[in-house]
Write a protein that holds these residues in place. Structure first.
Motif, PDB file in Angstrom:
ATOM      1  N   TYR A  28      42.243   2.124 -44.984  1.00  0.00           N
ATOM      2  CA  TYR A  28      41.260   3.109 -45.498  1.00  0.00           C
ATOM      3  C   TYR A  28      39.648   1.943 -46.072  1.00  0.00           C
ATOM      4  CZ  TYR A  28      45.222   5.907 -46.848  1.00  0.00           C
ATOM      5  OH  TYR A  28      47.060   7.086 -46.579  1.00  0.00           O
ATOM      6  N   VAL A  29      39.345   3.091 -45.812  1.00  0.00           N
ATOM      7  CA  VAL A  29      37.697   1.923 -46.291  1.00  0.00           C
ATOM      8  C   VAL A  29      37.244   3.264 -47.028  1.00  0.00           C
ATOM      9  CG1 VAL A  29      35.659   1.287 -45.317  1.00  0.00           C
ATOM     10  CG2 VAL A  29      38.010   0.472 -44.079  1.00  0.00           C
ATOM     11  N   GLY A  30      36.567   2.355 -47.941  1.00  0.00           N
ATOM     12  CA  GLY A  30      35.892   3.434 -48.666  1.00  0.00           C
ATOM     13  C   GLY A  30      34.437   2.271 -49.623  1.00  0.00           C
ATOM     14  N   ALA A  31      33.516   3.072 -50.304  1.00  0.00           N
ATOM     15  CA  ALA A  31      32.511   2.393 -51.072  1.00  0.00           C
ATOM     16  C   ALA A  31      31.905   4.248 -52.106  1.00  0.00           C
ATOM     17  CB  ALA A  31      30.550   2.725 -49.576  1.00  0.00           C
ATOM     18  N   GLN A  32      31.299   3.067 -53.439  1.00  0.00           N
ATOM     19  CA  GLN A  32      31.195   4.082 -54.576  1.00  0.00           C
ATOM     20  C   GLN A  32      29.773   3.230 -55.169  1.00  0.00           C
ATOM     21  OE1 GLN A  32      35.036   2.876 -57.269  1.00  0.00           O
ATOM     22  NE2 GLN A  32      36.037   5.438 -55.704  1.00  0.00           N
ATOM     23  N   VAL A  33      29.580   5.004 -55.574  1.00  0.00           N
ATOM     24  CA  VAL A  33      27.951   4.358 -56.665  1.00  0.00           C
ATOM     25  C   VAL A  33      29.095   4.469 -57.717  1.00  0.00           C
ATOM     26  CG1 VAL A  33      25.665   5.005 -56.813  1.00  0.00           C
ATOM     27  CG2 VAL A  33      26.393   4.589 -54.234  1.00  0.00           C
ATOM     28  N   TRP A  34      28.172   3.905 -59.317  1.00  0.00           N
ATOM     29  CA  TRP A  34      28.533   3.709 -60.065  1.00  0.00           C
ATOM     30  C   TRP A  34      27.806   3.876 -60.881  1.00  0.00           C
ATOM     31  CZ3 TRP A  34      31.626  -0.596 -62.670  1.00  0.00           C
ATOM     32  CH2 TRP A  34      32.518   0.174 -64.291  1.00  0.00           C
ATOM     33  N   GLN A  35      27.161   4.829 -62.267  1.00  0.00           N
ATOM     34  CA  GLN A  35      25.944   4.930 -62.766  1.00  0.00           C
ATOM     35  C   GLN A  35      26.467   4.240 -64.485  1.00  0.00           C
ATOM     36  OE1 GLN A  35      23.351   5.956 -62.624  1.00  0.00           O
ATOM     37  NE2 GLN A  35      22.315   5.291 -64.136  1.00  0.00           N
ATOM     38  N   PHE A  51      24.356  -6.489 -78.244  1.00  0.00           N
ATOM     39  CA  PHE A  51      24.045  -6.536 -77.553  1.00  0.00           C
ATOM     40  C   PHE A  51      22.975  -5.099 -77.373  1.00  0.00           C
ATOM     41  CE2 PHE A  51      24.461 -10.672 -76.189  1.00  0.00           C
ATOM     42  CZ  PHE A  51      23.464 -11.222 -77.223  1.00  0.00           C
ATOM     43  N   ASN A  52      22.011  -4.332 -77.058  1.00  0.00           N
ATOM     44  CA  ASN A  52      21.562  -2.812 -76.420  1.00  0.00           C
ATOM     45  C   ASN A  52      21.530  -3.609 -74.682  1.00  0.00           C
ATOM     46  OD1 ASN A  52      21.507  -1.492 -78.828  1.00  0.00           O
ATOM     47  ND2 ASN A  52      19.697  -2.506 -78.786  1.00  0.00           N
ATOM     48  N   PHE A  53      21.891  -2.218 -73.952  1.00  0.00           N
ATOM     49  CA  PHE A  53      21.306  -2.836 -72.213  1.00  0.00           C
ATOM     50  C   PHE A  53      20.868  -0.789 -71.921  1.00  0.00           C
ATOM     51  CE2 PHE A  53      24.939  -5.641 -73.392  1.00  0.00           C
ATOM     52  CZ  PHE A  53      25.277  -5.930 -72.672  1.00  0.00           C
ATOM     53  N   ASP A  54      20.431  -0.830 -70.656  1.00  0.00           N
ATOM     54  CA  ASP A  54      19.667  -0.576 -70.456  1.00  0.00           C
ATOM     55  C   ASP A  54      21.212   0.847 -69.477  1.00  0.00           C
ATOM     56  OD1 ASP A  54      17.517  -0.200 -71.512  1.00  0.00           O
ATOM     57  OD2 ASP A  54      16.552  -1.506 -69.272  1.00  0.00           O
ATOM     58  N   ASP A  55      21.572   1.752 -68.887  1.00  0.00           N
ATOM     59  CA  ASP A  55      21.919   2.356 -68.087  1.00  0.00           C
ATOM     60  C   ASP A  55      21.867   1.465 -66.421  1.00  0.00           C
ATOM     61  OD1 ASP A  55      23.303   3.705 -69.856  1.00  0.00           O
ATOM     62  OD2 ASP A  55      22.241   5.689 -69.543  1.00  0.00           O
ATOM     63  N   ASP A  56      22.601   1.015 -65.405  1.00  0.00           N
ATOM     64  CA  ASP A  56      22.674   0.524 -64.380  1.00  0.00           C
ATOM     65  C   ASP A  56      22.736   1.546 -63.194  1.00  0.00           C
ATOM     66  OD1 ASP A  56      21.148  -0.366 -62.404  1.00  0.00           O
ATOM     67  OD2 ASP A  56      20.943  -2.700 -63.481  1.00  0.00           O
ATOM     68  N   SER A  57      22.694   0.955 -62.216  1.00  0.00           N
ATOM     69  CA  SER A  57      23.798   1.874 -60.955  1.00  0.00           C
ATOM     70  C   SER A  57      24.246  -0.331 -60.911  1.00  0.00           C
ATOM     71  CB  SER A  57      23.431   2.184 -59.790  1.00  0.00           C
ATOM     72  OG  SER A  57      22.503   3.804 -60.451  1.00  0.00           O
ATOM     73  N   ASN A  58      25.447   0.794 -60.507  1.00  0.00           N
ATOM     74  CA  ASN A  58      25.985  -0.668 -59.942  1.00  0.00           C
ATOM     75  C   ASN A  58      27.442  -0.203 -58.456  1.00  0.00           C
ATOM     76  OD1 ASN A  58      26.421  -3.364 -61.103  1.00  0.00           O
ATOM     77  ND2 ASN A  58      26.489  -1.966 -62.967  1.00  0.00           N
ATOM     78  N   THR A  59      28.408  -0.800 -57.356  1.00  0.00           N
ATOM     79  CA  THR A  59      28.451  -0.649 -56.757  1.00  0.00           C
ATOM     80  C   THR A  59      30.267  -0.716 -56.222  1.00  0.00           C
ATOM     81  OG1 THR A  59      27.861  -1.887 -55.095  1.00  0.00           O
ATOM     82  CG2 THR A  59      26.574  -0.716 -54.858  1.00  0.00           C
ATOM     83  N   ASN A  78      38.735  -4.687 -53.577  1.00  0.00           N
ATOM     84  CA  ASN A  78      38.752  -4.106 -53.760  1.00  0.00           C
ATOM     85  C   ASN A  78      37.404  -4.862 -54.681  1.00  0.00           C
ATOM     86  OD1 ASN A  78      37.332  -2.183 -55.092  1.00  0.00           O
ATOM     87  ND2 ASN A  78      38.572  -1.603 -56.026  1.00  0.00           N
ATOM     88  N   TYR A  79      36.072  -4.723 -54.410  1.00  0.00           N
ATOM     89  CA  TYR A  79      35.099  -5.437 -54.825  1.00  0.00           C
ATOM     90  C   TYR A  79      33.621  -4.712 -55.615  1.00  0.00           C
ATOM     91  CZ  TYR A  79      30.427  -8.342 -55.215  1.00  0.00           C
ATOM     92  OH  TYR A  79      29.480  -8.970 -55.337  1.00  0.00           O
ATOM     93  N   SER A  80      33.648  -4.993 -56.489  1.00  0.00           N
ATOM     94  CA  SER A  80      32.991  -4.529 -57.866  1.00  0.00           C
ATOM     95  C   SER A  80      31.694  -5.180 -58.336  1.00  0.00           C
ATOM     96  CB  SER A  80      33.323  -3.592 -58.755  1.00  0.00           C
ATOM     97  OG  SER A  80      34.696  -3.021 -58.151  1.00  0.00           O
ATOM     98  N   THR A  81      30.494  -4.606 -58.419  1.00  0.00           N
ATOM     99  CA  THR A  81      29.052  -5.454 -59.125  1.00  0.00           C
ATOM    100  C   THR A  81      29.144  -4.546 -60.820  1.00  0.00           C
ATOM    101  OG1 THR A  81      27.473  -4.116 -58.687  1.00  0.00           O
ATOM    102  CG2 THR A  81      27.895  -6.060 -57.487  1.00  0.00           C
ATOM    103  N   PHE A 244      30.924   7.962 -61.517  1.00  0.00           N
ATOM    104  CA  PHE A 244      30.619   7.487 -59.353  1.00  0.00           C
ATOM    105  C   PHE A 244      31.286   8.128 -58.735  1.00  0.00           C
ATOM    106  CE2 PHE A 244      35.757   6.442 -60.508  1.00  0.00           C
ATOM    107  CZ  PHE A 244      36.013   7.059 -58.939  1.00  0.00           C
ATOM    108  N   ALA A 245      30.617   8.809 -57.992  1.00  0.00           N
ATOM    109  CA  ALA A 245      30.580   9.160 -56.832  1.00  0.00           C
ATOM    110  C   ALA A 245      30.977   8.154 -55.802  1.00  0.00           C
ATOM    111  CB  ALA A 245      29.259   9.935 -55.928  1.00  0.00           C
ATOM    112  N   GLY A 246      31.775   8.655 -54.044  1.00  0.00           N
ATOM    113  CA  GLY A 246      32.407   7.776 -53.216  1.00  0.00           C
ATOM    114  C   GLY A 246      32.680   8.571 -52.448  1.00  0.00           C
TER     115      GLY A 246
END
Length: 251
Positions: A28-35, A51-59, A78-81, A244-246
């Motif tokens: 099984y191989v997968g990838a996800q984009v995470w808001q 702290f205040n943080f902006d919304d960002d995208s991670n993978t 599983n590798y995540s940022t 997220f969507a993957g």
């Protein structure tokens, strides 16, 4: 006539064996984009700032190998940022990298965390209706934190890393003959003053099911909490969550 029956039987055997090849071994191989919405803060003492943080995208990307060998666990990597930045007017004083940041000053912050999961698990149930995996996860966290005082240009940074053993589980429910399923997957650990969790819930739709490959779309929610006390002189209490969507490929 006999030759025709034999050919048909052989053809059916080959088709049946190919269609059930994943019961023998599967990748099984997968990838996800995470808001990602990030909250919380950090410091070099228990007095962490908020702290205040902006919304960002991670993978996130992952690969899993499943096999039928008894007593030998399946393997998943599983590798995540976990990256985000923001600007905050401080409510109170806090220290970071042996520097004092005073209340009412504006600071810019940057968080760069990489998370790698080394998961060993067993499939306790595995059918079209329900599957249940249980195992252990050695989560490696490697992070860098940055703070800059916008007015004085005072800056500080810190690095931390460590391997955290965690319990792992995954439950998946399916609707046969529809291509639809839902799952919950998570890892959790709490010891001493450290608390980490990483879980996600999603619905899936398998839109390609062939002899060579299956392709599945995922839409879901993920939450990661990092609450650490004095890991390489870093204190942090942060939460990362969002939708997220993957896409997953099954060979």
């Amino acid at each position: 006539m006999k030759k025709g029956l034999i050919a048909a039987a052989l053809g059916w055997a080959l088709f049946s064996g190919a269609s059930h090849a994943d019961t023998i071994a599967g990748v099984y191989v997968g990838a996800q984009v995470w808001q990602t919405d990030t909250s919380g803060g950090f410091a070099d003492s228990e007095n962490t700032a908020e702290f205040n943080f902006d919304d960002d995208s991670n993978t996130a990307v992952y690969i899993a190998f499943e096999h039928p060998v008894p007593f030998l666990p399946n393997v998943k990597l599983n590798y995540s940022t976990l990256e985000n930045s923001g600007s905050t007017v401080l409510d109170s004083n806090f220290t970071f990298d042996n520097r004092l940041y005073t209340a009412q000053s504006r600071v810019n912050t940057d968080v760069e965390i990489n998370s790698t999961d080394f998961i060993l698990y067993y499939e306790l149930f595995d059918n079209d209706l329900v599957s249940f995996d249980l195992g252990i996860n050695a989560k490696h966290i490697d992070g860098e934190l940055f703070v800059v005082d916008a007015a004085s240009d005072t800056s500080g940074s810190a690095e931390f890393s460590g391997i955290v053993p965690m319990a792992y589980s995954k439950v998946q429910l399916g609707l046969p003959f529809t291509g639809l399923s839902a799952y919950f997957e998570g890892s959790y650990l709490s010891f001493d003053d450290h608390e980490l969790s990483d879980y996600q819930a999603a619905v899936q739709y398998s839109f390609i099911e062939s002899l060579a490959i299956d392709m599945t779309l995922q839409v879901g929610y993920r939450n990661v909490t990092v609450d650490i006390e004095d890991l390489d002189d870093v204190y942090a209490d942060m939460e990362f969550d969002g939708v997220f969507a993957g896409l997953e490929l099954h060979f």
